[in-house]
Write an enzyme that holds these catalytic residues in place. Structure first.
Site, PDB file in Angstrom:
ATOM      1  N   CYS A  81      -2.968  -5.024  -1.584  1.00 53.96           N
ATOM      2  CA  CYS A  81      -2.951  -6.373  -2.143  1.00 53.96           C
ATOM      3  C   CYS A  81      -3.564  -7.320  -1.124  1.00 53.96           C
ATOM      4  O   CYS A  81      -3.016  -7.521  -0.034  1.00 53.96           O
ATOM      5  CB  CYS A  81      -1.508  -6.766  -2.434  1.00 53.96           C
ATOM      6  N   ASN A  82      -4.695  -7.914  -1.470  1.00 56.69           N
ATOM      7  CA  ASN A  82      -5.374  -8.838  -0.553  1.00 56.69           C
ATOM      8  C   ASN A  82      -4.551 -10.090  -0.279  1.00 56.69           C
ATOM      9  O   ASN A  82      -4.643 -10.681   0.791  1.00 56.69           O
ATOM     10  CB  ASN A  82      -6.710  -9.279  -1.157  1.00 56.69           C
ATOM     11  N   THR A  83      -3.761 -10.506  -1.288  1.00 64.07           N
ATOM     12  CA  THR A  83      -2.975 -11.731  -1.135  1.00 64.07           C
ATOM     13  C   THR A  83      -1.919 -11.541  -0.047  1.00 64.07           C
ATOM     14  O   THR A  83      -1.745 -12.385   0.832  1.00 64.07           O
ATOM     15  CB  THR A  83      -2.335 -12.103  -2.495  1.00 64.07           C
TER      16      THR A  83
ATOM     17  N   HIS B 215      -7.454  -6.073  -8.042  1.00 65.91           N
ATOM     18  CA  HIS B 215      -7.616  -5.971  -9.496  1.00 65.91           C
ATOM     19  C   HIS B 215      -9.103  -5.982  -9.906  1.00 65.91           C
ATOM     20  O   HIS B 215      -9.456  -5.477 -10.966  1.00 65.91           O
ATOM     21  CB  HIS B 215      -6.933  -7.157 -10.207  1.00 65.91           C
TER      22      HIS B 215
ATOM     23  N   ASP C 255       1.186  -3.219  -4.470  1.00 67.13           N
ATOM     24  CA  ASP C 255       0.432  -4.355  -5.017  1.00 67.13           C
ATOM     25  C   ASP C 255       1.372  -5.084  -5.974  1.00 67.13           C
ATOM     26  O   ASP C 255       2.479  -4.606  -6.260  1.00 67.13           O
ATOM     27  CB  ASP C 255      -0.826  -3.859  -5.760  1.00 67.13           C
ATOM     28  N   SER C 256       0.902  -6.206  -6.522  1.00 64.01           N
ATOM     29  CA  SER C 256       1.719  -6.926  -7.497  1.00 64.01           C
ATOM     30  C   SER C 256       1.701  -6.231  -8.864  1.00 64.01           C
ATOM     31  O   SER C 256       2.568  -6.465  -9.688  1.00 64.01           O
ATOM     32  CB  SER C 256       1.175  -8.346  -7.654  1.00 64.01           C
TER      33      SER C 256
ATOM     34  N   CYS D  60      -9.873  -9.013  -4.351  1.00 64.28           N
ATOM     35  CA  CYS D  60      -8.568  -8.808  -5.004  1.00 64.28           C
ATOM     36  C   CYS D  60      -8.653  -7.413  -5.583  1.00 64.28           C
ATOM     37  O   CYS D  60      -9.654  -7.057  -6.223  1.00 64.28           O
ATOM     38  CB  CYS D  60      -8.353  -9.836  -6.107  1.00 64.28           C
TER      39      CYS D  60
ATOM     40  N   GLU E 265      -4.197  -7.895 -16.147  1.00 68.34           N
ATOM     41  CA  GLU E 265      -2.866  -7.318 -16.395  1.00 68.34           C
ATOM     42  C   GLU E 265      -2.594  -7.219 -17.901  1.00 68.34           C
ATOM     43  O   GLU E 265      -1.836  -6.364 -18.345  1.00 68.34           O
ATOM     44  CB  GLU E 265      -1.768  -8.156 -15.725  1.00 68.34           C
TER      45      GLU E 265
ATOM     46  N   TYR F 185       0.794 -12.638  -7.727  1.00 67.81           N
ATOM     47  CA  TYR F 185       1.150 -13.181  -6.413  1.00 67.81           C
ATOM     48  C   TYR F 185       0.232 -14.356  -6.049  1.00 67.81           C
ATOM     49  O   TYR F 185       0.585 -15.205  -5.256  1.00 67.81           O
ATOM     50  CB  TYR F 185       0.932 -12.125  -5.322  1.00 67.81           C
ATOM     51  N   GLY F 186      -0.971 -14.319  -6.593  1.00 70.15           N
ATOM     52  CA  GLY F 186      -2.066 -15.154  -6.094  1.00 70.15           C
ATOM     53  C   GLY F 186      -1.900 -16.645  -6.271  1.00 70.15           C
ATOM     54  O   GLY F 186      -2.660 -17.424  -5.719  1.00 70.15           O
TER      55      GLY F 186
HETATM   56  N1  DGL Z   1      -4.176  -7.423  -6.510  1.00 70.29           N
HETATM   57  C1  DGL Z   1      -3.642  -8.369  -5.602  1.00 70.29           C
HETATM   58  C2  DGL Z   1      -4.658  -8.862  -4.603  1.00 70.29           C
HETATM   59  O1  DGL Z   1      -5.479  -8.074  -4.196  1.00 70.29           O
HETATM   60  C3  DGL Z   1      -2.702  -9.402  -6.170  1.00 70.29           C
HETATM   61  C4  DGL Z   1      -3.176 -10.242  -7.292  1.00 70.29           C
HETATM   62  C5  DGL Z   1      -2.113 -11.171  -7.816  1.00 70.29           C
HETATM   63  O2  DGL Z   1      -0.990 -10.720  -8.057  1.00 70.29           O
HETATM   64  O3  DGL Z   1      -2.410 -12.370  -7.976  1.00 70.29           O
HETATM   65  O4  DGL Z   1      -4.633  -9.978  -4.167  1.00 70.29           O
END
Ligand code: DGL
Length: 267
Positions: free
Chosen positions: A72-74, A181, A9-10, A179, A147, A41-42
């Protein structure tokens, strides 16, 4: 040979996936990579997310992981093909797992801006349950706040209420935590949503999908195990990551800093 799961993940979000995996499959060896040098990442462009995925998965491959878990969904929404092509091992993903858990006809998805604009959740849910109404809401403020350790501050409460407003107005019956998170602020979201709205955590489905490769567990591992047998790697600031992880999760093993090949020449 015991499999080694590679989870990435990020940042901290993938821990919510790791937790679900360990709840279902026990203390299985895991390698967790948080790309903290490039979180979030988003808000990145699709080409950047794809380039990062290429690099991260190449690194996981060098560590000889036997299954890749896209926590990570992104990355899942914009670079699943990259992950599958590069990894050369089985890949388990969140979005497809979440779509398979939907039983409602009106669904909201909270996600990063990149995931929400990709509309991959809408397409996957439509494939499982044609005709489902899906409303995807991008939430740029949430990952940076989580974060930074916010789970119930005024700031995150305000941001979350704004993001939930259109979903509540659209009378959704379920909200997908799109996401990884977001399960870290699940109690806050629960509080802000009408009680009849179901919260869907894609990681629950992902842990079930893993049965295909690890077998269905004979016993249930509850309460969740601590993250022993897990190597935690980050791409920057291991001390800060350790501190926030301990605060949010109550437990974090030693955190190691690693350098992903060619990171310097990317951005
Ligand atoms: N936790 C990640 C997701 O599920 C990345 C979130 C991010 O870095 O913006 O998309």
């Amino acid at each position: 040979m015991t499999p080694l799961l590679g989870i990435f993940d990020s940042g901290l979000g993938g821990f919510t996936v790791l937790k679900r995996v360990q709840e279902r499959h026990g203390n299985i060896p895991c390698l967790y990579l948080a790309d903290t040098a490039r979180v979030p990442y988003g808000e990145k462009k699709p080409y950047e997310i794809r380039a990062i995925a290429n690099e991260v998965v190449n690194w996981l491959k060098e560590q000889e992981v036997s299954i890749v878990l896209v926590a990570c969904n992104t990355t899942n929404s914009l670079a699943l093909d990259v992950v599958k092509n590069v990894s050369e091992v089985n890949v388990v993903e969140l979005i497809n797992s979440a779509a398979s858990m939907i039983v409602e006809s009106r669904v909201g998805v909270l996600a990063t801006p990149a995931t929400a604009s990709s509309k991959v959740y809408t397409d996957e849910i439509e494939a499982y349950r044609p005709g489902t109404f899906v409303l995807e809401q991008g939430c740029p403020a949430l990952v940076p706040l989580i974060e930074a350790g916010h789970t119930n501050s005024n700031q995150i409460r305000l941001a979350a209420s704004e993001y939930l407003k259109p979903l509540i107005e659209a009378r959704v019956q379920a909200v997908v935590l799109g996401c990884s998170h977001y399960p870290l602020i699940k109690s806050l979201l629960r509080e802000l949503l009408p009680s009849n709205v179901r919260l869907v955590d894609p990681a629950v489905g992902l842990a079930l999908q893993l049965d295909k490769f690890l077998g269905a567990p004979a016993i249930s591992f509850n309460p969740p195990l601590p993250f022993t047998n897990t190597r935690i790697c980050v791409t920057s600031e291991p001390k800060a990551f350790f501190r926030t992880a301990e605060t949010l999760l109550g437990n974090c093993p030693e955190v190691e800093i690693v350098s992903l090949r060619s990171k310097a020449c990317l951005f």
